[in-house]
Design an enzyme around this catalytic site. Structure first.
Site, PDB file in Angstrom:
ATOM      1  N   LYS A 112       0.837  -1.205   0.000  1.00 49.73           N
ATOM      2  CA  LYS A 112       0.000   0.000   0.000  1.00 49.73           C
ATOM      3  C   LYS A 112       0.874   1.258   0.000  1.00 49.73           C
ATOM      4  O   LYS A 112       0.635   2.199  -0.763  1.00 49.73           O
ATOM      5  CB  LYS A 112      -0.899  -0.028   1.240  1.00 49.73           C
ATOM      6  CG  LYS A 112      -2.068   0.915   1.169  1.00 49.73           C
ATOM      7  CD  LYS A 112      -2.829   0.961   2.465  1.00 49.73           C
ATOM      8  CE  LYS A 112      -3.915  -0.083   2.562  1.00 49.73           C
ATOM      9  NZ  LYS A 112      -4.683   0.034   3.816  1.00 49.73           N
ATOM     10  N   CYS A 154     -18.452   0.151   7.690  1.00 50.24           N
ATOM     11  CA  CYS A 154     -18.763   0.823   8.960  1.00 50.24           C
ATOM     12  C   CYS A 154     -20.046   0.356   9.633  1.00 50.24           C
ATOM     13  O   CYS A 154     -20.015  -0.089  10.779  1.00 50.24           O
ATOM     14  CB  CYS A 154     -18.809   2.328   8.730  1.00 50.24           C
ATOM     15  SG  CYS A 154     -17.188   2.978   8.330  1.00 50.24           S
TER      16      CYS A 154
HETATM   17  C1  UDX Z   1     -21.088   5.609   6.857  1.00 53.93           C
HETATM   18  C2  UDX Z   1     -21.549   6.931   7.512  1.00 53.93           C
HETATM   19  O1  UDX Z   1     -22.498   7.574   6.679  1.00 53.93           O
HETATM   20  C3  UDX Z   1     -20.343   7.821   7.766  1.00 53.93           C
HETATM   21  O2  UDX Z   1     -20.767   9.005   8.445  1.00 53.93           O
HETATM   22  C4  UDX Z   1     -19.359   7.049   8.633  1.00 53.93           C
HETATM   23  O3  UDX Z   1     -18.261   7.814   8.966  1.00 53.93           O
HETATM   24  C5  UDX Z   1     -18.941   5.775   7.935  1.00 53.93           C
HETATM   25  O4  UDX Z   1     -20.106   4.986   7.669  1.00 53.93           O
HETATM   26  P1  UDX Z   1     -20.430   4.800   4.407  1.00 53.93           P
HETATM   27  O5  UDX Z   1     -20.095   3.463   5.009  1.00 53.93           O
HETATM   28  O6  UDX Z   1     -19.499   5.388   3.412  1.00 53.93           O
HETATM   29  O7  UDX Z   1     -20.567   5.905   5.570  1.00 53.93           O
HETATM   30  O8  UDX Z   1     -21.851   4.623   3.746  1.00 53.93           O
HETATM   31  P2  UDX Z   1     -23.261   5.377   3.722  1.00 53.93           P
HETATM   32  O9  UDX Z   1     -23.321   6.353   2.623  1.00 53.93           O
HETATM   33  O10 UDX Z   1     -23.618   5.900   5.061  1.00 53.93           O
HETATM   34  O11 UDX Z   1     -24.222   4.134   3.351  1.00 53.93           O
HETATM   35  C6  UDX Z   1     -24.200   2.948   4.140  1.00 53.93           C
HETATM   36  C7  UDX Z   1     -25.121   1.908   3.586  1.00 53.93           C
HETATM   37  O12 UDX Z   1     -26.482   2.232   3.808  1.00 53.93           O
HETATM   38  C8  UDX Z   1     -25.000   1.645   2.074  1.00 53.93           C
HETATM   39  O13 UDX Z   1     -25.014   0.238   1.860  1.00 53.93           O
HETATM   40  C9  UDX Z   1     -26.242   2.295   1.497  1.00 53.93           C
HETATM   41  O14 UDX Z   1     -26.661   1.698   0.293  1.00 53.93           O
HETATM   42  C10 UDX Z   1     -27.240   2.046   2.624  1.00 53.93           C
HETATM   43  N1  UDX Z   1     -28.355   3.002   2.647  1.00 53.93           N
HETATM   44  C11 UDX Z   1     -28.139   4.331   2.876  1.00 53.93           C
HETATM   45  C12 UDX Z   1     -29.660   2.531   2.501  1.00 53.93           C
HETATM   46  O15 UDX Z   1     -29.885   1.322   2.287  1.00 53.93           O
HETATM   47  N2  UDX Z   1     -30.685   3.422   2.575  1.00 53.93           N
HETATM   48  C13 UDX Z   1     -30.498   4.743   2.804  1.00 53.93           C
HETATM   49  O16 UDX Z   1     -31.496   5.488   2.879  1.00 53.93           O
HETATM   50  C14 UDX Z   1     -29.181   5.214   2.955  1.00 53.93           C
END
Ligand code: UDX
Length: 462
Positions: free
Chosen positions: A35, A262
């Site tokens: 990396k 996350c």
């Molecule tokens: C998340 C948090 O948003 C962020 O603040 C934190 O620091 C890290 O975790 P991320 O993992 O990048 O970020 O994804 P995010 O955009 O939050 O979406 C997470 C999941 O939820 C995705 O699989 C998305 O498809 C799903 N999702 C999101 C839904 O199924 N419905 C929604 O309405 C929103």
């Protein structure tokens, strides 16, 4: 300021670039030699919009460098960020081994008085363990521990990092607050909201935020099941709910559930932390169960629509856990792929960015270059990730190349009226399906299908 960042994963690398962009001298370090080699050549090890350009710019300015030798990164650091992974153990606990190892390195190599900041998402109380390790291994030197959780989303990480909703700083000493305020001065001067708390509150606030967002998604997915049975539209229900500012519309989109590095691990870690503290918090177990159920509901919909799965070709559109990333870690799209393969279907998948990562995780998955290649001869399309590319597909072309003109929309990406007009059997999530007038023999072939029933007259059962 001289800043060391331990761990150059998503949070670590974006933090390195952000701190360099706001004028600091940053050295990123990682135990992963491959990396660091990539980073030294200016290549980010993952896809993140805007990151590569910003990283190249900061490297060229001389403010950003990388090394595998932690001692080098730590030698003159005024502030050290720990951004290492905290993956889930089998029982859901956060695995904090890398945190302990980082604390040991800092104790041995960072200068006296350095501020040591947890940016990794960790259970409340972790900073105490970090402090203990620093004391045990740091000899005469003293360090100031602080927490500064990161709220960046993959796919929008640079913007979230440079223009955050809030900066949360958990501190125990005035020195930590002074150093972190100085570090973030350009963002604070631009008006970003600063919240200062004690360390445990900052640690817990991160887990609480991610668990609550997961709860909103699971609530929407449970509502989708009710809407399907009641003949209501979950998207419209979410619009109504979300127009109340006390509720908010974000994260109420029903689909096949949340994934990524996350949410799944953070819900599990908060559940485990609560259990260990003597409060089981069963709501979190239910959030997880509803998330599993969301994938299962989509798979069941495909099975009900297609009858037997053996010999049926499924075009799976999307493999990333969400659009805008090549990340397939804990992706519900991959869980769905596994589930459909297990049911005997022939699954052909595509994804604009995540196909090769998906192939590494699930080698038996057959990949297509694009949606049309995947859909050629397919008995059904299943939309698993809401990429914009899939919103604007040529429906007439698809209908012409598919065996059955059928779409199961696990992300409510397409429009029911357009799907009806294009002659598709269309099964969205938590919204009434679009099916042609009842026949006695199930879905017709692409040539034989009748125009779909107008929306107002459609049947609500598949
Ligand atoms: C998340 C948090 O948003 C962020 O603040 C934190 O620091 C890290 O975790 P991320 O993992 O990048 O970020 O994804 P995010 O955009 O939050 O979406 C997470 C999941 O939820 C995705 O699989 C998305 O498809 C799903 N999702 C999101 C839904 O199924 N419905 C929604 O309405 C929103």
């Amino acid at each position: 300021m001289k800043v060391a960042v331990m761990g150059t994963g998503h949070v670590g690398l974006v933090s390195c670039v952000t701190f360099a962009s706001i004028g600091h001298e940053v050295v990123g370090t990682d135990v992963d030699v491959a990396k660091i080699e990539l980073l030294e050549r200016g290549i980010p090890p993952f896809f993140e919009p805007g990151l590569e350009e910003a990283m190249k710019r900061e490297k060229a300015s001389g403010r950003l460098s990388f090394t595998t030798v932690a001692a080098e990164a730590l030698r003159d650091a005024e502030v050290v960020f720990i951004c290492v992974g905290t993956p889930a153990r089998a029982n859901g606990d956060a695995n904090l081994l890398a945190m302990e190892q980082s604390a040991g390195q800092i104790a041995r190599h960072a200068p006296d008085g350095a501020v040591v900041v947890e940016k990794s998402t960790v259970p409340a109380g972790t900073a105490d363990r970090v402090q203990t390790t620093l004391q045990r291994e740091g000899g005469e030197r003293r360090f100031h521990v602080a927490s500064n959780p990161e709220f960046l989303r993959e796919g929008a990480a640079m913007r979230d990092s440079l223009e955050p909703d809030r900066i949360v700083i958990g501190i125990e000493s005035p020195r930590s607050l002074e150093v972190l305020k100085r570090l973030y001065a350009p963002l604070l001067e631009a008006g970003v909201h600063l919240i200062v708390t004690d360390i445990r509150t900052a640690e817990l606030a991160k887990h609480a935020s991610n668990a609550f967002l997961s709860l909103k998604i699971s609530f929407a997915n449970a509502l989708a099941r009710v809407c399907e049975r009641a003949g209501a539209d979950v998207t419209a229900v979410a619009d109504v709910m979300g127009s109340d500012p006390r509720i908010g519309r974000a994260f109420l989109n029903a689909g096949i559930g949340y994934g990524g590095y996350c949410f799944p691990k953070d819900v599990a870690a908060l559940r485990r932390l609560s259990e260990r503290l003597g409060y089981p918090f069963p709501l979190l177990r239910e959030v997880e169960r509803l998330n599993d159920e969301a994938v299962e509901a989509a798979a069941t919909k495909v099975e009900e629509a297609l009858w037997n799965m053996e010999g049926k070709r499924i075009a799976l559109l999307g493999l990333a856990f969400k659009p805008g990333t090549d990340d397939v870690r804990f992706s519900p799209a991959l869980t769905l792929a596994r589930r459909l393969l297990a049911s005997g279907a022939h699954v052909v998948a595509c994804d604009p960015h995540a196909a090769s990562n998906a192939k590494d995780e699930l080698p038996e998955l057959e990949l297509a270059r694009d949606a049309y290649e995947a859909a050629s001869g397919a008995h059904a399309i299943v939309i698993a990730t809401d990429w914009e590319e899939f919103r604007n597909l040529d429906l007439a072309r698809l209908r012409g190349i598919m065996t059955y003109p059928m779409v199961v929309d696990g992300r409510n990406l397409l429009d029911s009226v357009e799907m009806a007009e294009a002659g598709f059997w269309y099964y969205p999530t938590g919204r009434p399906p679009v099916v042609p007038a009842p026949t006695t023999s199930g879905p017709a072939s692409a040539e034989a299908v009748e125009p779909a029933v107008p929306i107002g007259q459609r049947s609500t059962t598949p």
